[in-house]
Enzyme design. Structure first.
Site, PDB file in Angstrom:
ATOM      1  N   LYS A  77       0.850  -1.242   0.064  1.00  0.00           N
ATOM      2  CA  LYS A  77      -0.097  -0.155   0.036  1.00  0.00           C
ATOM      3  C   LYS A  77       0.922   1.464  -0.049  1.00  0.00           C
ATOM      4  O   LYS A  77       0.381   2.222  -0.567  1.00  0.00           O
ATOM      5  CB  LYS A  77      -1.046   0.011   1.156  1.00  0.00           C
ATOM      6  CG  LYS A  77      -2.230  -1.168   1.063  1.00  0.00           C
ATOM      7  CD  LYS A  77      -3.155  -0.899   2.198  1.00  0.00           C
ATOM      8  CE  LYS A  77      -3.885  -2.186   2.200  1.00  0.00           C
ATOM      9  NZ  LYS A  77      -4.961  -2.478   3.080  1.00  0.00           N
ATOM     10  N   GLY A 101      -0.379   0.113  13.254  1.00  0.00           N
ATOM     11  CA  GLY A 101       0.259  -0.568  12.279  1.00  0.00           C
ATOM     12  C   GLY A 101      -0.300   0.237  10.868  1.00  0.00           C
ATOM     13  O   GLY A 101      -1.194   1.224  11.021  1.00  0.00           O
ATOM     14  N   ALA A 115      -2.771  -0.747   8.992  1.00  0.00           N
ATOM     15  CA  ALA A 115      -4.201  -0.843   8.961  1.00  0.00           C
ATOM     16  C   ALA A 115      -4.741   0.404   9.631  1.00  0.00           C
ATOM     17  O   ALA A 115      -5.818   0.994   9.201  1.00  0.00           O
ATOM     18  CB  ALA A 115      -4.426  -2.108   9.567  1.00  0.00           C
ATOM     19  N   GLY A 142     -14.317  -8.529  10.440  1.00  0.00           N
ATOM     20  CA  GLY A 142     -14.030  -7.585   9.340  1.00  0.00           C
ATOM     21  C   GLY A 142     -14.570  -8.008   8.177  1.00  0.00           C
ATOM     22  O   GLY A 142     -14.256  -7.307   7.088  1.00  0.00           O
TER      23      GLY A 142
HETATM   24  P1  ATR Z   1      -1.210  -3.931   9.613  1.00  0.00           P
HETATM   25  O1  ATR Z   1      -0.595  -3.357   8.297  1.00  0.00           O
HETATM   26  O2  ATR Z   1      -1.968  -5.123   9.576  1.00  0.00           O
HETATM   27  O3  ATR Z   1      -1.404  -2.978  10.747  1.00  0.00           O
HETATM   28  P2  ATR Z   1       1.532  -3.927  10.791  1.00  0.00           P
HETATM   29  O4  ATR Z   1       1.934  -2.705  10.533  1.00  0.00           O
HETATM   30  O5  ATR Z   1       2.783  -5.102  10.771  1.00  0.00           O
HETATM   31  O6  ATR Z   1       0.259  -4.676  10.078  1.00  0.00           O
HETATM   32  O7  ATR Z   1       0.885  -3.721  12.357  1.00  0.00           O
HETATM   33  C1  ATR Z   1       0.805  -4.684  12.930  1.00  0.00           C
HETATM   34  C2  ATR Z   1       0.343  -4.300  14.368  1.00  0.00           C
HETATM   35  O8  ATR Z   1      -0.035  -5.470  15.374  1.00  0.00           O
HETATM   36  C3  ATR Z   1       1.189  -3.530  15.061  1.00  0.00           C
HETATM   37  O9  ATR Z   1       0.364  -2.504  15.875  1.00  0.00           O
HETATM   38  C4  ATR Z   1       1.549  -4.833  15.973  1.00  0.00           C
HETATM   39  O10 ATR Z   1       2.354  -4.303  17.349  1.00  0.00           O
HETATM   40  P3  ATR Z   1       3.727  -3.633  17.345  1.00  0.00           P
HETATM   41  O11 ATR Z   1       3.918  -2.362  16.869  1.00  0.00           O
HETATM   42  O12 ATR Z   1       4.032  -3.670  18.814  1.00  0.00           O
HETATM   43  O13 ATR Z   1       4.427  -4.758  16.719  1.00  0.00           O
HETATM   44  C5  ATR Z   1       0.583  -5.362  16.354  1.00  0.00           C
HETATM   45  N1  ATR Z   1       0.646  -6.684  16.744  1.00  0.00           N
HETATM   46  C6  ATR Z   1       0.951  -7.748  16.260  1.00  0.00           C
HETATM   47  N2  ATR Z   1       1.060  -9.057  17.085  1.00  0.00           N
HETATM   48  C7  ATR Z   1       0.457  -8.572  18.053  1.00  0.00           C
HETATM   49  C8  ATR Z   1       0.325  -9.311  19.468  1.00  0.00           C
HETATM   50  N3  ATR Z   1       0.404 -10.564  19.648  1.00  0.00           N
HETATM   51  N4  ATR Z   1      -0.468  -8.518  20.411  1.00  0.00           N
HETATM   52  C9  ATR Z   1      -0.435  -7.233  20.281  1.00  0.00           C
HETATM   53  N5  ATR Z   1      -0.071  -6.448  19.236  1.00  0.00           N
HETATM   54  C10 ATR Z   1       0.218  -7.110  18.180  1.00  0.00           C
END
Ligand code: ATR
Length: 272
Positions: free
Chosen positions: A69, A133, A135, A239
């Site tokens: 994106k 993130g 999203a 979703g």
């Molecule tokens: P996306 O584009 O789907 O948002 P991303 O940019 O990789 O993907 O972001 C993933 C999000 O999920 C982040 O906010 C991540 O938290 P961190 O910034 O601390 O990495 C969060 N996330 C992923 N696994 C998680 C978990 N097990 N518990 C809490 N937050 C999680």
């Protein structure tokens, strides 16, 4: 020679799991036209070349999913306001003369699903978003347009929540220090759902929650939604409606036809 059908596609990596072709086929059936909507697997760093090829070969519109994106944002020539706010593009619209507009329909898909399918107003609500993130960046600008009372972002890595909060003029809070009985709508936008992990939020946080929403759909959303309901959330939703909604807004941008979103959500609910 058979006439070629109007061509559309979704770019991603991975992309084989994408439901977009099925969804857009339903929209085309509603419009009573035939289209071709494919999945295009681009290699990391290879988005620009793949998109260039697709449109040079006559593509009429594209969707873009993870992880491209931002690449799509850089590739297009012009941006809608909401794409600019999100710094991310999920819909590409050819403008002619080799120029392209990038838009972002993710936030509109989410807002429409919450207000229409879930019949839950966003105005004056206190919204909590879990995750910080890509999203989240995509949906906050559109949620803000709905005039909620406030939006709070909480993330495992707090610094990222603070950064986004500053950027959008909203609140940030630590995941493990969220107030009880404070939020009306709680949206899980963490990617942990995909592996069945849920963010470490205390049950009391759901005490006054009228709707808990997970931005992923189907089985992946279940762990979070079950936890939310056990903790007191009045209503839960995955979703799928957001997915169909963002697709419908893309389709309208390309073809000027507004699909019946609810009919396709019902169809997809049976299909997934
Ligand atoms: P996306 O584009 O789907 O948002 P991303 O940019 O990789 O993907 O972001 C993933 C999000 O999920 C982040 O906010 C991540 O938290 P961190 O910034 O601390 O990495 C969060 N996330 C992923 N696994 C998680 C978990 N097990 N518990 C809490 N937050 C999680």
């Amino acid at each position: 020679m058979a006439a070629t059908l109007p061509r559309y596609a979704v770019f991603g990596n991975p992309v084989a799991h994408s439901k977009s072709p099925q969804i857009h086929r339903q929209f085309a059936l509603q419009e009573k036209v035939q289209i071709e909507y494919g999945r295009i697997l681009a290699e990391p760093g290879g988005f620009a070349a793949a998109a260039g090829r697709f449109f040079a070969e006559g593509g009429l519109g594209a969707n873009v999913t993870v992880p491209f994106k931002t690449d799509a944002y850089d590739w297009v020539d012009e941006h809608s306001e909401r794409a600019k706010a999100a710094c991310a593009v999920n819909t590409i619209i050819p403008l002619g003369s080799g120029r392209f507009l990038g838009d972002n329909t993710d936030g509109a898909g989410l807002a429409a699903d919450i207000t229409e399918a879930q019949a839950t107003a966003l105005q004056n609500r206190r919204i909590l978003i879990l995750g910080a993130g890509g999203a989240v960046r995509g949906v906050v600008p559109v949620l803000l347009q709905q005039q909620p009372a406030d939006i709070t972002i909480a993330n495992r890595t707090e610094a990222k929540a603070r950064e986004l909060a500053e950027r959008f003029g909203i609140r940030a809070a630590p995941l493990n220090g969220l107030p009880a009985n404070r939020f009306d709508i709680i949206i899980n936008a963490t990617s942990g759902s995909l592996s069945g992990e849920i963010p470490a939020v205390a049950p009391e946080v759901f005490g006054s929650c009228v709707l808990a929403y997970d931005m992923v759909y189907g089985a992946a959303a279940q762990a979070f939604l079950d936890y939310a309901r056990r903790s007191g959330a009045q209503k839960t939703a995955d979703g799928l409606g957001m997915l169909v909604g963002q697709a419908a807004f893309s389709y309208r941008l390309w073809r000027g036809f507004s699909p019946d979103i609810q009919a396709v959500i019902r169809y997809m609910r049976k299909a997934v």
